[in-house]
Design an enzyme around this catalytic site. Structure first.
Site, short mmCIF file in Angstrom:
data_model
loop_
_atom_site.label_atom_id
_atom_site.label_comp_id
_atom_site.label_asym_id
_atom_site.label_seq_id
_atom_site.Cartn_x
_atom_site.Cartn_y
_atom_site.Cartn_z
N ARG A 147 -8.57 1.77 8.37
CA ARG A 147 -7.19 2.25 8.33
C ARG A 147 -6.93 3.31 9.40
NH1 ARG A 147 -3.99 5.83 4.29
NH2 ARG A 147 -1.87 5.03 4.56
N HIS A 155 -3.89 3.28 12.09
CA HIS A 155 -2.95 4.40 12.25
C HIS A 155 -3.06 5.04 13.63
CE1 HIS A 155 -1.50 5.17 7.88
NE2 HIS A 155 -1.77 3.90 8.08
N ASN A 157 0.05 9.89 6.68
CA ASN A 157 -1.36 10.27 6.87
C ASN A 157 -1.84 11.40 5.96
OD1 ASN A 157 -1.38 8.39 8.91
ND2 ASN A 157 -1.15 9.88 10.57
N HIS A 211 -6.12 -5.08 3.44
CA HIS A 211 -6.02 -4.56 2.07
C HIS A 211 -6.90 -5.35 1.10
CE1 HIS A 211 -1.91 -2.39 2.90
NE2 HIS A 211 -2.91 -1.88 3.57
C1 HEM Z 1 1.68 -4.00 6.89
C2 HEM Z 1 1.95 -2.74 6.73
C3 HEM Z 1 1.07 -1.79 5.99
C4 HEM Z 1 1.45 -0.92 5.04
C5 HEM Z 1 2.87 -0.70 4.53
C6 HEM Z 1 0.28 -0.24 4.58
C7 HEM Z 1 0.28 0.76 3.63
C8 HEM Z 1 -0.85 1.29 3.06
C9 HEM Z 1 -0.84 2.25 2.00
C10 HEM Z 1 0.40 2.86 1.36
C11 HEM Z 1 -2.13 2.49 1.67
C12 HEM Z 1 -2.63 3.45 0.60
C13 HEM Z 1 -2.67 4.86 1.15
C14 HEM Z 1 -2.87 5.91 0.11
O1 HEM Z 1 -2.71 5.64 -1.07
O2 HEM Z 1 -3.21 7.06 0.48
C15 HEM Z 1 -2.95 1.69 2.53
C16 HEM Z 1 -4.32 1.65 2.50
C17 HEM Z 1 -5.09 0.95 3.39
N1 HEM Z 1 -4.63 0.26 4.50
FE1 HEM Z 1 -2.72 -0.24 4.84
N2 HEM Z 1 -0.80 -0.71 5.26
C18 HEM Z 1 -0.37 -1.66 6.14
C19 HEM Z 1 -1.15 -2.33 7.06
C20 HEM Z 1 -2.49 -2.11 7.24
C21 HEM Z 1 -3.26 -2.60 8.35
C22 HEM Z 1 -2.68 -3.40 9.51
C23 HEM Z 1 -4.53 -2.19 8.16
C24 HEM Z 1 -5.74 -2.41 9.02
C25 HEM Z 1 -5.87 -3.39 9.89
C26 HEM Z 1 -4.56 -1.46 6.92
C27 HEM Z 1 -5.68 -0.96 6.33
C28 HEM Z 1 -5.69 -0.26 5.14
C29 HEM Z 1 -6.90 0.05 4.41
C30 HEM Z 1 -8.28 -0.42 4.76
C31 HEM Z 1 -6.52 0.83 3.32
C32 HEM Z 1 -7.44 1.48 2.27
C33 HEM Z 1 -7.92 2.80 2.84
C34 HEM Z 1 -8.88 3.58 1.96
O3 HEM Z 1 -9.28 3.10 0.91
O4 HEM Z 1 -9.20 4.71 2.35
N3 HEM Z 1 -3.30 -1.40 6.41
N4 HEM Z 1 -2.16 0.98 3.39
CA LIG Z 2 -2.83 6.70 18.79
#
Ligand code: HEM
Ligand SMILES: [Ca+2]
Length: 387
Positions: free
Chosen positions: A129, A133, A161, A260
């Site tokens: 993630r 970002h 973030n 995800h």
């Molecule tokens: C499509 C739009 C996306 C949205 C709206 C989104 C939103 C989010 C949100 C809200 C979380 C939880 C954050 C939290 O609770 O603190 C999350 C977690 C995560 N996102 Fe996304 N995300 C998106 C795309 C992506 C992409 C493109 C990737 C990587 C290629 C990604 C990888 C991750 C990962 C791996 C987590 C878990 C992180 C952890 O457990 O520390 N996300 N995302």
């Molecule tokens: Ca950058």
């Protein structure tokens, strides 16, 4: 008379390259050798990207000089590559960028990530993630890793973030090992790209060759972090346009959202979905409501896995969830249920290998967003601050 000698005064410039192409006749290996020499001279004396020069130098070696047509083609390619490199029109990343300058790089990153993921499997997700970002804000330039300071407002405290991104210490620790092995050589942006790849692979996901050669920015943009990173309340149309603005199409959006399949989210990001959405499995929503109270506050930081089936295994469970209305984030479920990308989501739910393939392609594409190359940016000594 074939052009066998290039005057030394002819620089590698667009106009000259055009002339080269126009005037060129079937030429000798000598001509090519001069072109190569010119390319490396230019590399040494200007901001010409070294990778571009390496590519030029390797081009003619495979050409049989008797094959006039291919030779002509080679010169054309070399001249065009020269033009593009000088104009900075193409990002010239290459998986072999550090092969001679830091041969241990990949094994250092791999073993540090293996230790981190063994200690806490979620770390593979957190680093993936971080890379997303980074790339969506000013490009993949390690802007996300910069701490706030009296002279710099970083991105770490931007809305998407703050209290959310994690894994910075893992990158710091990899960076210090890499600095010990090859001082001043490898960018934080490249370390992050490699670490993200390894995190995925260590959780049973695919692996791939990561194009390298990014440099680190001296600046960050909190406002771009607030505006470019999609929110979990986004509609499908908003997601498609957020990705399109980064050169990623709707297939890339769906494949990358498959990230995800690992990691977790805080109640703050999915409370409204489990209380208000109607396109959610009722039993699943009820279970998630038990994790989060109805009101914001005390339970905001409580966690649920993004993939209810297997949040520490990089598989296609995420897409199978979506088809069954088990998406945790509103934005996740937007990718299935009567929209334009349903067929892509359903395809990945059926075919995990197709997902893995497209995920790799899309990760390489995302990693190519506006990298700093050549003499732009710097190789940071400490990923948290500019030199
Ligand atoms: C499509 C739009 C996306 C949205 C709206 C989104 C939103 C989010 C949100 C809200 C979380 C939880 C954050 C939290 O609770 O603190 C999350 C977690 C995560 N996102 Fe996304 N995300 C998106 C795309 C992506 C992409 C493109 C990737 C990587 C290629 C990604 C990888 C991750 C990962 C791996 C987590 C878990 C992180 C952890 O457990 O520390 N996300 N995302
Ligand atoms: Ca950058």
């Amino acid at each position: 008379m074939p052009c066998t000698r290039l005057p030394r005064s002819v620089p590698c410039r667009p106009t000259h390259a055009t002339t080269l192409l126009r005037n060129h006749r079937p030429a000798s290996g000598h001509y090519i050798a001069q072109l190569r020499e010119r390319a490396s001279d230019t590399a040494a004396s200007s901001s010409f990207n070294l990778q571009g020069s390496a590519r030029l130098q390797s081009l003619p070696l495979h050409i049989d000089p008797s094959m006039a047509a291919s030779l002509r083609w080679t010169v054309a390619v070399a001249a065009v590559a020269c033009v593009l490199a000088l104009q900075g029109a193409v990002a010239q990343l290459s998986p072999t960028f550090y092969d001679s300058s830091c041969p241990k790089l990949q094994s250092i990153v791999r073993s540090a990530m293996a230790a981190a993921v063994q200690q806490e499997p979620r770390m593979g997700a957190s680093i993936l993630r971080l890379f997303f970002h980074d790339c969506f804000v000013q490009g993949c330039d390690a802007s996300v890793l910069l701490d706030d300071s009296p002279t710099l407002t970083g991105e770490k405290n931007a809305g998407p973030n703050a209290n959310s991104l994690r894994g910075y210490e893992v990158i710091d620790s990899i960076k210090s090992q890499v600095e010990a092995a090859c001082p001043g050589t490898v960018s934080c942006a490249d370390i992050l790209a490699l670490a993200a790849r390894d995190g995925v692979n260590l959780l049973s996901g695919p692996t791939w060759a990561v194009p390298l050669g990014r440099r680190d920015t001296r600046t960050a943009s909190q406002s771009a972090a607030n505006s470019n990173l999609p929110s979990p309340s986004s509609s499908a149309a908003t997601l498609v346009s957020a990705f399109a603005s980064k050169g990623l199409d709707s297939r890339d959006l769906v494949a990358l959202s498959g990230a995800h399949t690992i990691g977790a989210a805080r109640c703050a990001t999915f409370r409204s979905r489990v209380y208000n959405d109607t396109n959610i499995n009722a039993g699943f929503a009820a279970k998630r409501r038990q994790i989060c109270g109805a009101q914001p506050g005390g339970t905001d930081g409580n966690l649920a896995p993004l993939d209810a089936m297997s949040s520490v295994k990089f598989d296609n469970g995420y897409f199978r969830n979506l088809v069954a209305q088990f998406g945790l984030l509103h934005s996740d479920q937007e990718l299935f249920g009567g929209g334009a990308v349903d067929s892509v989501t359903a395809g990945y739910a059926r075919n995990g290998a197709a997902f893995a393939r497209d995920f790799v392609t899309a990760m390489v594409k995302m990693g190519n967003i506006s990298p700093l190359t050549g003499a732009s940016g710097e190789i940071r000594a400490n990923c948290r601050k500019p030199n």
